[in-house]
Design an enzyme around this catalytic site. Structure first.
Site, PDB file in Angstrom:
ATOM      1  N   THR A 154     -33.631  22.258 -53.730  1.00  0.00           N
ATOM      2  CA  THR A 154     -34.065  20.882 -53.909  1.00  0.00           C
ATOM      3  C   THR A 154     -33.532  20.488 -55.272  1.00  0.00           C
ATOM      4  O   THR A 154     -33.405  21.342 -56.140  1.00  0.00           O
ATOM      5  CB  THR A 154     -35.603  20.787 -53.923  1.00  0.00           C
ATOM      6  OG1 THR A 154     -36.101  21.350 -52.714  1.00  0.00           O
ATOM      7  CG2 THR A 154     -36.090  19.373 -54.045  1.00  0.00           C
ATOM      8  N   ARG A 214     -38.651  19.155 -39.032  1.00  0.00           N
ATOM      9  CA  ARG A 214     -39.520  19.578 -40.133  1.00  0.00           C
ATOM     10  C   ARG A 214     -39.255  18.758 -41.406  1.00  0.00           C
ATOM     11  O   ARG A 214     -38.118  18.536 -41.796  1.00  0.00           O
ATOM     12  CB  ARG A 214     -39.302  21.070 -40.425  1.00  0.00           C
ATOM     13  CG  ARG A 214     -40.161  21.608 -41.578  1.00  0.00           C
ATOM     14  CD  ARG A 214     -39.367  21.738 -42.859  1.00  0.00           C
ATOM     15  NE  ARG A 214     -40.147  22.319 -43.933  1.00  0.00           N
ATOM     16  CZ  ARG A 214     -39.732  22.361 -45.206  1.00  0.00           C
ATOM     17  NH1 ARG A 214     -38.558  21.866 -45.532  1.00  0.00           N
ATOM     18  NH2 ARG A 214     -40.491  22.885 -46.133  1.00  0.00           N
ATOM     19  N   VAL A 215     -40.334  18.306 -42.021  1.00  0.00           N
ATOM     20  CA  VAL A 215     -40.255  17.583 -43.285  1.00  0.00           C
ATOM     21  C   VAL A 215     -41.051  18.364 -44.318  1.00  0.00           C
ATOM     22  O   VAL A 215     -42.156  18.831 -44.026  1.00  0.00           O
ATOM     23  CB  VAL A 215     -40.832  16.151 -43.135  1.00  0.00           C
ATOM     24  CG1 VAL A 215     -40.810  15.418 -44.464  1.00  0.00           C
ATOM     25  CG2 VAL A 215     -40.064  15.367 -42.072  1.00  0.00           C
ATOM     26  N   GLY A 216     -40.501  18.536 -45.497  1.00  0.00           N
ATOM     27  CA  GLY A 216     -41.197  19.249 -46.571  1.00  0.00           C
ATOM     28  C   GLY A 216     -41.859  18.294 -47.548  1.00  0.00           C
ATOM     29  O   GLY A 216     -42.217  17.168 -47.173  1.00  0.00           O
ATOM     30  N   ASP A 217     -42.039  18.725 -48.789  1.00  0.00           N
ATOM     31  CA  ASP A 217     -42.772  17.906 -49.758  1.00  0.00           C
ATOM     32  C   ASP A 217     -41.906  16.856 -50.436  1.00  0.00           C
ATOM     33  O   ASP A 217     -42.441  15.935 -51.064  1.00  0.00           O
ATOM     34  CB  ASP A 217     -43.424  18.794 -50.824  1.00  0.00           C
ATOM     35  CG  ASP A 217     -42.385  19.548 -51.639  1.00  0.00           C
ATOM     36  OD1 ASP A 217     -41.413  20.070 -51.048  1.00  0.00           O
ATOM     37  OD2 ASP A 217     -42.542  19.628 -52.871  1.00  0.00           O
ATOM     38  N   GLY A 242     -42.233  23.901 -49.511  1.00  0.00           N
ATOM     39  CA  GLY A 242     -42.782  22.568 -49.352  1.00  0.00           C
ATOM     40  C   GLY A 242     -44.138  22.486 -48.690  1.00  0.00           C
ATOM     41  O   GLY A 242     -44.972  21.658 -49.058  1.00  0.00           O
TER      42      GLY A 242
END
Lengths: 317, 317
Positions: B183, B211-214, B237
């Site tokens: 990131t 999928r989505v992280g932070d 995340g």
């Protein structure tokens, strides 16, 4: 307040906004009341039989999703493209496990998809068609667009579809003058002393560009932590995201020592009002205290607990 | 510490994780150093010429996105399907305005898409193909999949693509033993005393199901508020979402009176470690104090400010 397990209960909401009594028929009001009671009963029955707060909030939100007058699940509003894009999330206060989904078109109960994401995916947040594919692999019930078609919702879209500015759709404002932030949610405390929260929405009528609000955002629309509280929000999502509303209440309790009531009132009726964020929330703490707070003219809401309270309200008083 | 405007500066990161010195060639290390210096310089030059912290963090993150060795923009990792799904967000501490995007495949600089979402959409969070359509309408530069193709990234996918469990991809673990949470991000304070933060990522190699992280979650991966701090995170995340990491630091400062350094160290090196969340963050407060904190073995990071500090580090010391 030591024996939290004797104070189990559930609080729900069906969205906040300008709910005009003048536009509400007796029949419609009775239907709303019944739908809220059904959701309370569905969650409370599970709590009473010793099930977890997670089971209770999922059941209550499923019940609200299945009721066509609330903007979630079957009653989800239409996007600009005439489709549905639903968002949901769920969180368990015992271990801070959480699940969230956005852009869901074909799963009957998005809150249950959020729960399988939490329990089976190894992730917290899945989105779009691929999230639906995950749900299908997990055996969730799917529906065709026909299931989600509600004539009144489609008319709401046609009312504003040709407006130049997609910003207008913020307000979900119909010709009738009603302005509603359609979202449903529940918070619960179970007999084991565990808190949970869940939220589900169809978003904004005429929304475009894959807009996502606060509903699937852990910390904004939904949060649960046994140390503090469980919160489910409804309102103008953009403001709720920027103000990290649900976690803010938790932090005010944990770091400032406020009660749930104090923290919720401060955030909803002071901070959010100054910030311009219209809406409300339901909250419960680990002692079974609850709050139903909103800064709009009304909020569909209800509370049922082991102390015998069973209340449903729509307007301010 | 009254004249905050004399302490402007920028801090950046290029991801945290197990960065093994044994696997790092001199040439590769020099390339990383140069890329971090370029990003610092890009952001700092704007601050020095009186531009906003928002301009500075966007420029720094764009520079990091354009560098193929970082997992964002051009160097984004591959999904299970062999595509790219990038996420980004940006927030301005002066008015808490924010923009976020997820599931982006064709926009060269996702952080710039997050910024136009913030400034032009009337929304905070747009996702998927429709978010890209919004970016195209706003004139952002698009790229074909060929632009995002990096042979080393594709090999990383092939290494783990056939693994049964998509949970393995959590760790972005390659045969080499490296484990990186790729990131990139930046935080800055400008001469007007305004804070900003931005974060961008390609997510996890072999990720599935949307999928989505932070990274696009305001309050988790990114947060900025002139009253407290600007934060950009990198790490596992799912844990960062559940711990609402960025806003937690802000709340510990606002509600507990901790300094930025105290709050960041507590969250990263105590709370997150106990919770199992590996990663780190960069932070800056309204007085120009900064923190580069991580609980992993290394973090690509740098700081440059008006007091003449210009430091770049990769490993712990």
């Amino acid at each position: 307040m030591n024996s939290t397990n004797k104070r189990f209960g559930i609080a729900i909401h069906g969205g906040a906004g300008t709910i005009l009594k003048a536009l509400m028929t007796k029949e419609k009001e009775a239907a709303y009341h019944q739908a809220l009671q059904n959701a309370l009963d569905a969650g409370y029955a599970l709590l009473q039989s010793g099930k977890s707060s997670l089971d209770a909030v999922e059941a209550a939100v499923r019940s609200l999703e299945d009721f066509p007058l609330f903007n979630a699940g079957k009653g989800a509003v239409f996007t600009h493209n005439g489709t549905h894009e639903m968002d949901a999330s769920i969180m368990f206060g015992a271990d801070l496990s959480a699940g969230a989904v956005s852009g869901i078109s074909s799963i009957r109960n998005p809150v249950s998809l959020a729960r399988v994401v939490m329990e089976k995916s190894g992730h917290v947040y899945l989105s779009g068609v691929e999230a639906e594919n995950f749900g299908k692999l997990q055996g969730l019930v799917c529906e065709s667009p026909a299931y989600f078609y509600e004539e009144s919702r489609y008319k709401q879209l046609l009312d504003i579809r040709d407006s130049d500015s997609y910003q207008l759709d913020h307000t979900d404002k119909t010709e009738s003058g009603e302005k509603k932030f359609g979202t449903v949610g529940a918070v619960a405390l179970d007999a084991m002393g565990n808190l949970a929260a869940a939220t589900s929405t169809g978003g904004m009528t005429n929304k475009r560009f894959g807009r996502v609000g606060d509903t699937p955002i852990i910390g904004a629309g939904t949060y649960a932590n046994n140390k503090t509280c469980a919160i489910s929000c409804t309102g103008h999502g953009e403001y709720f995201i920027r103000a990290v509303v649900a976690y803010d209440i938790s932090c005010l309790m944990e770091y400032r020592g406020m009660s749930l009531e104090e923290a919720a009132r401060f955030v909803v009726n002071d901070k959010l009002v100054k910030f311009g964020g219209e809406g409300g929330l339901v909250g419960m703490d680990a002692d079974g205290n609850y709050v139903l707070a909103f800064n709009s003219e009304g909020m569909y809401r209800g509370i049922k607990n082991a102390e015998g309270i069973n209340e449903i309200k729509i307007y301010e008083s």
